[in-house]
Design an enzyme around this catalytic site. Structure first.
Site, PDB file in Angstrom:
ATOM      1  N   GLY A  31       0.797  -1.261  -0.048  1.00  0.00           N
ATOM      2  CA  GLY A  31      -0.076   0.036  -0.129  1.00  0.00           C
ATOM      3  C   GLY A  31       0.985   1.199  -0.118  1.00  0.00           C
ATOM      4  N   GLY A  36       5.658   5.087  -8.517  1.00  0.00           N
ATOM      5  CA  GLY A  36       6.619   3.863  -8.739  1.00  0.00           C
ATOM      6  C   GLY A  36       5.772   2.495  -8.748  1.00  0.00           C
ATOM      7  N   HIS A  37       4.863   2.588  -7.996  1.00  0.00           N
ATOM      8  CA  HIS A  37       3.885   1.340  -8.167  1.00  0.00           C
ATOM      9  C   HIS A  37       3.245   1.238  -9.394  1.00  0.00           C
ATOM     10  CE1 HIS A  37       4.160   1.643  -3.398  1.00  0.00           C
ATOM     11  NE2 HIS A  37       4.478   0.527  -3.749  1.00  0.00           N
TER      12      HIS A  37
END
Length: 282
Positions: A31, A36-37
């Protein structure tokens, strides 16, 4: 986007997708999502029929209970980010009992020594926790491809080793570090820094770029001293470690060998927030 809140709901969903012959791309997270995720999901979207995320703050990879307590959590914000991205088809949000049905403890792994280098020296058992949660998620999600950022390069190497040893049917894809405009590697921990400190922390990336210029010109001990000097002159920053290691074994080196690939690794504590970064040395 489907929100899958239990192992049973996930399993039913995966079974339907597999029956339709869908190729699944997967990137697990804890989470506190950022761009970047999303770069992981962008890569996954290009190579798969279906992209799945997971959000689970894994208790067994935290050595310090205070770090676990402080880890940023905002599940509604994370779901909103995934929905708006248009990159993710489903997000799995398991309970602790979905991952650890009996005891909340790690398996023990042998990663051929990768776990003993760098982060492993100060965080005993950390990579057993990483291996345990990732293996369990792989067995539940059954992805064809899984995506991990190169910012956590040691973690990436360890997951590759785990998949090799366990003979899991998933391909591990490393995704280049996603950086802010000033070069700072994006991290969930960055959210704990104010704007001024995030800007000041660009010195980490700037230092790595200098190391890339120096490493064919001066010796490694000289490079290490220069890096130490840089951070001795930074307010509110402490260099935890800097080293240059073989990319395959992750063992620190004091000499450059022509037939090996090397990477610089750095950890800097900025106002109590631990920031990690690395760079392949050309």
């Amino acid at each position: 986007m489907e929100v899958l809140k239990s192992k049973k709901i996930l399993q039913d969903f995966i079974e339907r997708q597999k029956e339709m012959g869908k190729k699944i791309g997967f990137a697990p997270t804890m989470g506190a999502l950022h761009d970047g995720h999303l770069s992981l999901y962008k890569n996954a979207k290009e190579e798969n029929d279906l992209v799945i995320s997971s959000i689970f703050v894994n208790p067994t990879q935290f050595n310090n209970p205070e770090d676990l307590e402080k880890y940023p959590r905002d599940i509604n914000r994370d779901i909103s980010i995934l929905e708006k991205s248009g990159l993710v088809d489903a997000v799995y949000i398991p309970e602790v009992t979905d991952i650890y049905p009996e005891k909340t403890e790690s398996q023990h792994y042998n990663f051929d020594g990768l776990e003993d280098e760098m982060e492993g020296k100060s965080r005993p058992g950390h990579f057993d926790g990483v291996g345990t949660v990732v293996e369990e998620l792989f067995r539940q999600v059954k992805p064809d491809n899984a995506y991990f950022g190169e910012k956590d390069f040691q973690q990436l190497a360890i997951i590759r080793k785990m998949v090799e040893k366990k003979k899991l049917p998933v391909k591990i894809k490393g995704v280049p570090i996603y950086r802010a405009e000033n070069g700072l590697a994006l991290s969930s921990r960055n959210q704990r820094l104010d704007t001024d400190r995030r800007e000041a922390s660009k010195v980490i990336y700037e230092t790595l770029k200098k190391v890339n210029e120096w490493f064919r010109v001066i010796t490694i001990p000289e490079i290490k001293q220069r890096v130490q000097d840089i951070f001795d002159n930074q307010r509110g920053m402490q260099l935890e470690y800097f080293l240059i290691a073989d990319e395959e074994t992750l063992k620190e080196t004091d000499f450059f060998y022509k037939d090996r690939n090397f990477r610089a690794f750095i950890v800097v504590v900025v106002d109590g927030v631990r920031l990690i970064d690395n760079m392949h040395l050309d």
